[in-house]
Design a protein around this motif. Sequence first.
Motif, PDB file in Angstrom:
ATOM      1  N   GLN A 282      33.896  48.407 -65.622  1.00 34.82           N
ATOM      2  CA  GLN A 282      33.939  47.282 -65.170  1.00 34.82           C
ATOM      3  C   GLN A 282      35.895  47.562 -63.958  1.00 34.82           C
ATOM      4  OE1 GLN A 282      32.380  44.414 -64.223  1.00 34.82           O
ATOM      5  NE2 GLN A 282      30.720  46.541 -65.152  1.00 34.82           N
ATOM      6  N   VAL A 283      35.574  47.342 -63.355  1.00 40.29           N
ATOM      7  CA  VAL A 283      36.942  47.626 -62.484  1.00 40.29           C
ATOM      8  C   VAL A 283      37.755  46.060 -62.744  1.00 40.29           C
ATOM      9  CG1 VAL A 283      38.080  48.451 -60.763  1.00 40.29           C
ATOM     10  CG2 VAL A 283      36.088  49.787 -61.793  1.00 40.29           C
ATOM     11  N   ILE A 284      37.177  45.633 -61.776  1.00 42.87           N
ATOM     12  CA  ILE A 284      38.054  44.014 -61.896  1.00 42.87           C
ATOM     13  C   ILE A 284      38.139  43.037 -62.945  1.00 42.87           C
ATOM     14  CG2 ILE A 284      37.761  42.488 -60.242  1.00 42.87           C
ATOM     15  CD1 ILE A 284      36.692  43.732 -58.388  1.00 42.87           C
ATOM     16  N   PRO A 285      37.854  43.531 -63.381  1.00 45.19           N
ATOM     17  CA  PRO A 285      37.736  42.844 -64.674  1.00 45.19           C
ATOM     18  C   PRO A 285      39.332  43.067 -65.885  1.00 45.19           C
ATOM     19  CG  PRO A 285      35.896  42.257 -64.884  1.00 45.19           C
ATOM     20  CD  PRO A 285      35.920  43.292 -64.465  1.00 45.19           C
TER      21      PRO A 285
ATOM     22  N   ILE B  23      35.111  50.565 -55.778  1.00 42.66           N
ATOM     23  CA  ILE B  23      33.811  49.937 -55.125  1.00 42.66           C
ATOM     24  C   ILE B  23      32.722  50.579 -55.597  1.00 42.66           C
ATOM     25  CG2 ILE B  23      32.263  49.465 -53.098  1.00 42.66           C
ATOM     26  CD1 ILE B  23      34.215  49.159 -51.455  1.00 42.66           C
ATOM     27  N   ASP B  24      32.868  52.218 -55.392  1.00 41.82           N
ATOM     28  CA  ASP B  24      32.193  53.406 -56.094  1.00 41.82           C
ATOM     29  C   ASP B  24      31.874  52.831 -57.583  1.00 41.82           C
ATOM     30  OD1 ASP B  24      30.789  54.873 -54.392  1.00 41.82           O
ATOM     31  OD2 ASP B  24      33.185  55.873 -53.817  1.00 41.82           O
TER      32      ASP B  24
ATOM     33  N   SER C 270      29.525  44.968 -55.602  1.00 36.19           N
ATOM     34  CA  SER C 270      29.262  46.137 -55.477  1.00 36.19           C
ATOM     35  C   SER C 270      27.347  45.684 -54.671  1.00 36.19           C
ATOM     36  CB  SER C 270      28.761  46.526 -56.987  1.00 36.19           C
ATOM     37  OG  SER C 270      28.183  45.400 -57.705  1.00 36.19           O
ATOM     38  N   SER C 271      27.385  44.782 -54.605  1.00 38.29           N
ATOM     39  CA  SER C 271      26.185  43.969 -53.331  1.00 38.29           C
ATOM     40  C   SER C 271      26.229  43.724 -52.640  1.00 38.29           C
ATOM     41  CB  SER C 271      25.523  42.057 -54.335  1.00 38.29           C
ATOM     42  OG  SER C 271      26.412  41.351 -54.063  1.00 38.29           O
TER      43      SER C 271
END
Length: 636
Positions: free
Chosen positions: A234-237, A331-332, A293-294
């Motif tokens: 997970q990137v954003i967390p 995003i990727d 992402s969705s």
Amino acid sequence: MGRYAEDAKELLELVGGRQNIAAVSHCMTRMRFVLNDPSAADVKKIEAMKVVKGSFTQSGQFQVIIGNTVADFYNDFTAAAGVEGVSKDSVKQAAKKNQSVLQRVVTAIAEIFAPLIPAIIVGGLILGFRNCIDSLYLFENGTKTLCDISQFWTGIDSFLWLIGEAVFHMLPVGICWSVTKKMGTTQMLGIVLGLTLVSGQLLNAYSVASTAASEIPFWDFGYFKVNMIGYQAQVIPAILAAFTLVYLEKFFRKITPQVISMIVVPFFSLVLAVIAAHFILGPVGWKIGSAISSVVYAGITGSFKVVFGAVFGFVYAPLVITGLHHMTNAIDLQLIADYAGTMLWPMIALSNIAQGSAVLGMITLQRKDAQAQEVNVPACISCYLGVTEPAIFGVNLKHFFPFVCGMIGSACAAVICVATGTTANAIGVGGLPGILSIQPKFMLSFAVCMAVAVAVPFVLTIIVGKKKGIGRNTKTEELKAEELKSGELKAFLTGETIPLKEVGDGVFSEGVMGDGLAIIPEGEILYAPADATVTVLMEESRHACGLTLENGMELLLHIGIDTVDMKGDGFEYLIKEGDKVAAGTPLIRFSREKIKAAGHPDTTVCIVTGEGNTQHIEFHTGIRAEVNRTAVVTFE
């Protein structure tokens, strides 16, 4: 005096002088400037310098591409400018004054991911290799993989996952470390924070979707409960948690007495950051990342996916110029975490290939231009390997039409890519090697996309380039002359300059007709070295011409030695007597092959037969001259 002393002085003048430089540093290939007034830089003339391969402005920095010798150039530049170079980090800090809020956000994201890219590339290559040995059914009539028939390769496959898991599942550790490093706080605390996000005590993020809500472990605090969920990949967390740690540490450093700061600052900073990460930021960041992402996934897979692909494929290369492309990394990675693959990365790899193919078109068009090929060939190779900067800034944007042709080719390939649902397991491997990151079942479709990304830009660049006259030598397709400085004669041929005494002709070598210099030609068209009037032509032999400049200086340009004996065979005038010509205008087309066959040297001389109003003339020999860009004579 250094090798680049004169070039450094010229660049200093063209960027606006010492007073316009707020900061300067260099990286592997580029000079990085922060200019007090960016508009004061003469970009056109800077890019016309022989040592410069291109320039661009990004994130508040004016960057000049020099190449592998940039370190030597930098030393000569700082000596010439009388300024002290600073670190790249200092330049980035100075550049922020020239950035908008959006640019600062993008720059921050780029700086977070930059140190992680090498590991992500390694991880992508490993996953690609594992694809080849455990997912491609190439044996026993297409029923088994290499791992199915070999225990050795099964072991290799299992062992390599040790690295792949470390790169992608443990990504939050790298992100937290990178944020603390960028912000100048305690990096070890960032590492510990990242480890708490991927701890084995927590439910793996990849298992959350398949685990019933009642079976998810939790911490029970009596008054409330918090799910024990990990944030693998997970990137954003991780970004939210890391910045929280950074600002907590800075806050406690500010208010804590120095005598107890070693205990208080790390304890409260880390504990509160971990609490915030698991109680609030993690769940919120997960939702934000999933939402992003969705939306992207819906665009790639929805009813308008072909339109999405066309637009993304077309605009990705311009995003590289602005730096906004760095946001696609996050995003990727989020798409991979949520959907076990990304359809965005294949289009990015195709954009790399498309821009490289546009350069390939320029290589074909300029195949007789040795100077251009010095930039074209390495730029094309690096682009096909996923590094687009030399191609975009060094070649395609200079001519612009190859850049657009690359964008069109990228859009065409992207349409096929999304239409076939081509998906990658990992990111980081761009260009032609990008096929290694593609899921095995989509490798064939990606190969088709690659073919389109190669063919379309290449063909379009050739077609448009020929219409523009790139690489062809005719009177109507002459070089566009740079503004001629007063007191300069530009090179009339591309080649090595030599003194008259080395020409080997009794008349010219002894200076009987006047002083001058000679060029051993690489091309077959003689160009005007300055704005002038055509005053002398030899209609029978057509091997020479005389020019008169506005200041009265008279020039004789003579192709070859004793070529008057050829009686005009192999020579063609492109001008007539009395014509007004500009610097860079084609004067005579000649055949080096016919001159050689006639037994004559093709060395071409420029003689000052009349000095006019000039007081001093200096001839520059022993250098390589480039048509209309190199000054071979200066005068006052």
